[in-house]
Design a protein around this motif. Structure first.
Motif, PDB file in Angstrom:
ATOM      1  N   THR A   1       6.939  -0.498  -5.991  1.00  0.00           N
ATOM      2  CA  THR A   1       6.673  -0.068  -4.618  1.00  0.00           C
ATOM      3  C   THR A   1       5.194  -0.136  -4.278  1.00  0.00           C
ATOM      4  O   THR A   1       4.832  -0.040  -3.099  1.00  0.00           O
ATOM      5  CB  THR A   1       7.186   1.364  -4.378  1.00  0.00           C
ATOM      6  OG1 THR A   1       6.448   2.287  -5.194  1.00  0.00           O
ATOM      7  CG2 THR A   1       8.661   1.474  -4.722  1.00  0.00           C
TER       8      THR A   1
ATOM      9  N   THR B   1       4.720  -3.025  -1.815  1.00  0.00           N
ATOM     10  CA  THR B   1       5.185  -2.714  -0.462  1.00  0.00           C
ATOM     11  C   THR B   1       4.216  -1.780   0.247  1.00  0.00           C
ATOM     12  O   THR B   1       3.898  -1.958   1.428  1.00  0.00           O
ATOM     13  CB  THR B   1       6.583  -2.079  -0.518  1.00  0.00           C
ATOM     14  OG1 THR B   1       7.478  -2.975  -1.166  1.00  0.00           O
ATOM     15  CG2 THR B   1       7.094  -1.761   0.881  1.00  0.00           C
ATOM     16  N   ARG B   2       3.738  -0.787  -0.475  1.00  0.00           N
ATOM     17  CA  ARG B   2       2.781   0.159   0.112  1.00  0.00           C
ATOM     18  C   ARG B   2       1.513  -0.565   0.553  1.00  0.00           C
ATOM     19  O   ARG B   2       0.994  -0.329   1.660  1.00  0.00           O
ATOM     20  CB  ARG B   2       2.434   1.245  -0.909  1.00  0.00           C
ATOM     21  CG  ARG B   2       1.353   2.219  -0.429  1.00  0.00           C
ATOM     22  CD  ARG B   2       1.050   3.265  -1.497  1.00  0.00           C
ATOM     23  NE  ARG B   2       0.712   2.681  -2.768  1.00  0.00           N
ATOM     24  CZ  ARG B   2      -0.501   2.185  -3.060  1.00  0.00           C
ATOM     25  NH1 ARG B   2      -1.463   2.190  -2.138  1.00  0.00           N
ATOM     26  NH2 ARG B   2      -0.743   1.681  -4.251  1.00  0.00           N
TER      27      ARG B   2
ATOM     28  N   ALA C   1       1.194  -3.716   1.354  1.00  0.00           N
ATOM     29  CA  ALA C   1       1.510  -4.561   2.508  1.00  0.00           C
ATOM     30  C   ALA C   1       1.564  -3.726   3.784  1.00  0.00           C
ATOM     31  O   ALA C   1       1.035  -4.130   4.831  1.00  0.00           O
ATOM     32  CB  ALA C   1       2.833  -5.276   2.284  1.00  0.00           C
ATOM     33  N   ASP C   2       2.179  -2.558   3.716  1.00  0.00           N
ATOM     34  CA  ASP C   2       2.262  -1.683   4.888  1.00  0.00           C
ATOM     35  C   ASP C   2       0.871  -1.206   5.305  1.00  0.00           C
ATOM     36  O   ASP C   2       0.560  -1.149   6.505  1.00  0.00           O
ATOM     37  CB  ASP C   2       3.155  -0.482   4.588  1.00  0.00           C
ATOM     38  CG  ASP C   2       4.621  -0.871   4.437  1.00  0.00           C
ATOM     39  OD1 ASP C   2       4.983  -1.983   4.880  1.00  0.00           O
ATOM     40  OD2 ASP C   2       5.385  -0.072   3.860  1.00  0.00           O
TER      41      ASP C   2
ATOM     42  N   ALA D   1       1.024 -10.295   4.227  1.00  0.00           N
ATOM     43  CA  ALA D   1       1.572  -8.950   4.027  1.00  0.00           C
ATOM     44  C   ALA D   1       3.094  -9.008   4.012  1.00  0.00           C
ATOM     45  O   ALA D   1       3.753  -8.361   3.178  1.00  0.00           O
ATOM     46  CB  ALA D   1       1.077  -8.002   5.118  1.00  0.00           C
ATOM     47  N   ASP D   2       3.678  -9.800   4.907  1.00  0.00           N
ATOM     48  CA  ASP D   2       5.131  -9.944   4.935  1.00  0.00           C
ATOM     49  C   ASP D   2       5.641 -10.604   3.653  1.00  0.00           C
ATOM     50  O   ASP D   2       6.660 -10.192   3.088  1.00  0.00           O
ATOM     51  CB  ASP D   2       5.568 -10.772   6.146  1.00  0.00           C
ATOM     52  CG  ASP D   2       5.476  -9.991   7.450  1.00  0.00           C
ATOM     53  OD1 ASP D   2       5.451  -8.741   7.388  1.00  0.00           O
ATOM     54  OD2 ASP D   2       5.407 -10.624   8.524  1.00  0.00           O
TER      55      ASP D   2
ATOM     56  N   ARG E   1       5.921  -8.296   0.624  1.00  0.00           N
ATOM     57  CA  ARG E   1       7.056  -7.364   0.580  1.00  0.00           C
ATOM     58  C   ARG E   1       8.274  -7.976  -0.099  1.00  0.00           C
ATOM     59  O   ARG E   1       9.149  -7.260  -0.581  1.00  0.00           O
ATOM     60  CB  ARG E   1       7.445  -6.939   1.999  1.00  0.00           C
ATOM     61  CG  ARG E   1       6.404  -6.098   2.716  1.00  0.00           C
ATOM     62  CD  ARG E   1       6.954  -5.571   4.045  1.00  0.00           C
ATOM     63  NE  ARG E   1       5.945  -4.789   4.746  1.00  0.00           N
ATOM     64  CZ  ARG E   1       5.126  -5.261   5.673  1.00  0.00           C
ATOM     65  NH1 ARG E   1       5.193  -6.536   6.004  1.00  0.00           N
ATOM     66  NH2 ARG E   1       4.243  -4.486   6.256  1.00  0.00           N
ATOM     67  N   PHE E   2       8.342  -9.311  -0.149  1.00  0.00           N
ATOM     68  CA  PHE E   2       9.537  -9.970  -0.663  1.00  0.00           C
ATOM     69  C   PHE E   2       9.260 -10.812  -1.906  1.00  0.00           C
ATOM     70  O   PHE E   2      10.090 -11.638  -2.284  1.00  0.00           O
ATOM     71  CB  PHE E   2      10.157 -10.841   0.438  1.00  0.00           C
ATOM     72  CG  PHE E   2      10.568 -10.052   1.644  1.00  0.00           C
ATOM     73  CD1 PHE E   2      11.717  -9.278   1.624  1.00  0.00           C
ATOM     74  CD2 PHE E   2       9.785 -10.061   2.789  1.00  0.00           C
ATOM     75  CE1 PHE E   2      12.093  -8.532   2.736  1.00  0.00           C
ATOM     76  CE2 PHE E   2      10.156  -9.321   3.907  1.00  0.00           C
ATOM     77  CZ  PHE E   2      11.314  -8.555   3.874  1.00  0.00           C
TER      78      PHE E   2
END
Length: 296
Positions: free
Chosen positions: A142, A145-146, A148-149, A174-175, A178-179
């Protein structure tokens, strides 16, 4: 930037109960982003130590855990030794190591390649050290993801300092972050390696400052170098991963490119605000390099 010349009286009293009478050689910079660290010498025998006060309980816990469970894997002289802790004061006492931080070294490229090879070897030992809980293993991915957000939120406040193309690049990466696929996990240092790696006069390399150490994707430890010396001198990157013992897989390469761009964008905004043209040029070079590496 001012300095706090001595630790707070209760911390100094605790340190002297632990070590004996002390003299402060260097104060702590009053920077809220850094743990306060004082360089002290024991007057009885001249032994040098650092007295540190962590920023918060989490940083204190991380650094204490790192010294007790992971740092010994680095080997003698490769990191400070933890001598005492005080949870009440969020304070630690560690041995002081000699040396010049990596980001201040002025060496020929051949010597720097050796330094980066050794840095890679040292980080590999750290990444393989330390025990982790099931929760830590579950939470580690995570981190990406953090980040990227955070990058997307940060862009809202600095968009006036980035070009339209730079904004599009940051949002797109950033997108993608996340993947990204599953990444190798390990016990990372988590801090700025440029200031945390020390080279001594006898060419030994050591690692300090473990307040951000945790179980996470190991690629996070490569970002500071990718945003710094590896841009101008790509052979240093090659030397580092030769010492590390493996090259990055496709998903790791993508993650590193994304993380490097997000970090460079954040630094670019700060450099514009400060009017630091050298830093602006460096960050733009990083973004150009990432743009060439990744088809967005």
């Amino acid at each position: 930037m001012t300095e706090q010349q001595s630790p707070p009286a209760p911390v100094m009293a605790w340190a002297e109960r632990t070590l004996g009478p002390l003299a402060v050689l260097r104060g702590a910079a009053a920077d809220p982003s850094l743990a306060h660290t004082w360089h002290v010498v024991r007057t009885g025998d001249g032994a040098r130590h650092h007295v540190k006060i962590a920023l918060n309980p989490g940083a204190f816990t991380r650094e204490t855990f790192a010294h007790r469970h992971a740092v010994p894997a680095l080997g003698p002289g490769a990191a400070p030794r933890l001598l005492a802790t005080s949870a009440a004061h969020l304070a630690l006492i560690v041995t002081a190591l000699p040396g010049t931080p990596l980001d201040r070294l002025r060496l020929r490229e051949a010597t720097l390649r050796t330094v980066h090879w050794r840095a890679g070897s040292l980080l590999a030992r750290l990444h393989q050290a330390g025990r982790h809980t099931g929760t830590a293993h579950h939470d580690a991915p995570t981190d990406l993801t953090r980040l990227a957000d955070e990058a997307a939120r940060h862009l809202d406040t600095v968009s006036d300092r980035l070009s339209t193309d730079e904004q599009k690049l940051v949002l797109a990466l950033a997108d993608r972050l996340r993947f990204v696929g599953r990444l190798p996990l390990g016990y990372i240092h988590g801090g700025p390696l440029g200031s945390s790696l020390l080279r001594s006069a006898d060419a030994q390399l050591a690692l300090r400052d473990f307040e951000s150490a945790r179980f996470a994707p190991v690629v996070l430890d490569f970002v500071h170098l990718a945003c710094g010396p590896w841009i101008a001198q790509p052979p240093l990157r090659t030397a580092f991963f030769a010492g590390y013992g493996r090259t990055l897989g496709p998903d790791e390469r993508l993650a590193l490119s994304c993380l490097t761009a997000l970090t460079a964008a954040r630094r670019l905004a700060a450099a514009h605000a400060l009017g630091d043209q050298v830093a602006v040029d460096t960050c733009e070079a990083v973004l150009d390099r990432v743009n060439d590496e990744v088809s967005v």
